[in-house]
Write an enzyme that holds these catalytic residues in place. Sequence first.
Site, short mmCIF file in Angstrom:
data_model
loop_
_atom_site.label_atom_id
_atom_site.label_comp_id
_atom_site.label_asym_id
_atom_site.label_seq_id
_atom_site.Cartn_x
_atom_site.Cartn_y
_atom_site.Cartn_z
N ARG A 230 0.92 -1.24 -0.08
CA ARG A 230 0.06 0.02 0.04
C ARG A 230 0.99 1.14 0.20
O ARG A 230 1.83 1.38 0.49
CB ARG A 230 -0.92 0.02 1.18
CG ARG A 230 -2.10 -1.12 1.11
CD ARG A 230 -3.15 -0.61 0.07
NE ARG A 230 -4.20 -1.42 -0.18
CZ ARG A 230 -4.14 -2.49 -0.93
NH1 ARG A 230 -3.24 -2.70 -1.72
NH2 ARG A 230 -5.32 -3.37 -1.06
N HIS A 278 0.03 0.37 -10.59
CA HIS A 278 -0.84 -0.31 -9.64
C HIS A 278 -1.41 -1.43 -10.56
O HIS A 278 -2.43 -1.72 -10.32
CB HIS A 278 -2.07 0.51 -9.19
CG HIS A 278 -2.32 -0.03 -7.71
ND1 HIS A 278 -2.94 0.50 -6.54
CD2 HIS A 278 -2.46 -1.56 -7.31
CE1 HIS A 278 -3.03 -0.12 -5.62
NE2 HIS A 278 -3.09 -1.48 -5.92
#
Length: 315
Positions: A230, A278
Amino acid sequence: MVCLAVKAGSPVTFPEWKALFTELMPGLEVQDWYAPSFDPARVDYAFVWQPEAGRLAQMGKLKAILSVAAGVDHILADPLLPKGIPIVRMGGDETETQMADYVRWAVFSLLREAPRWHVAQARASWARKDMPPTRLSTNSCVGIMGLGHLGTHVAQTLLAAGFKVCGWARHDKQQEGIVCYAGPDGLLPFLQHSDIVVCLLPETPETKGMVTYSLLSHIRKPAGFINVGRGAVVVQADLARALQDGTLHGAVLDVFETEPLPADSPLWAMSGVLLTPHVASEASRPARARYVVATLAALERGEPVDRLYDPAQGY
């Protein structure tokens, strides 16, 4: 009849999701989150990405929420999220395989100086003499921060590829063939034992901002860093500083504090860095549909399910 509400992309993707769920679980009622005819009173389960605040609270029969992704922060961001409803994170073989493939690629990219080759290519420069010597995988220890489902699979894959592997978790873990460290006391020895650190930590109050300049400075030189966990776990200004002053030799980054990564971020122009948008682990729709259907069937039978979000742990 069991009813599943789907918000797993743009409205145009719903027909594909409905076809997949109908084929895999005949009799399942599949509702389009975006349709004017959507009836929250009928919903038993919700399969969602970034649900609008308060929308889930309208579903009085809701039994569980299934995340489109491995993380659940996009669901927890809802200030009106109904209390006590189980949340299930995305998983499955394809999710684990994609993550392991990405991390293996990232590790080899750092060992073989791929970020610098990429910069040389963009300059049309035959930079053969400017590159450091290649490091061998057999001499390198890859450290995995976070030994959950994904972290464990990644660690075992790297071990099978011939790497030395160590791991760190907030709580004690034991993995065959892997030197495991745990808790605050184990963090420094873990970093000092690692040549490349792979961050697979979830975002929790304990992990947010955990990766600082000081932490990065303890990775064994020439230090490499890979973030596929993250973005909020890493203090991005500290990461940029560590790359600029040579504390880190290179990095492969897939997640960021702000996404998309702002155009003025210094990370874009750094020669030792590879950036990806991502995409480290993005299972196909059929794979995710299979996982959701298997989870629904287990929940309907009253059986325990994998990857159930634990509020006490924060993931």
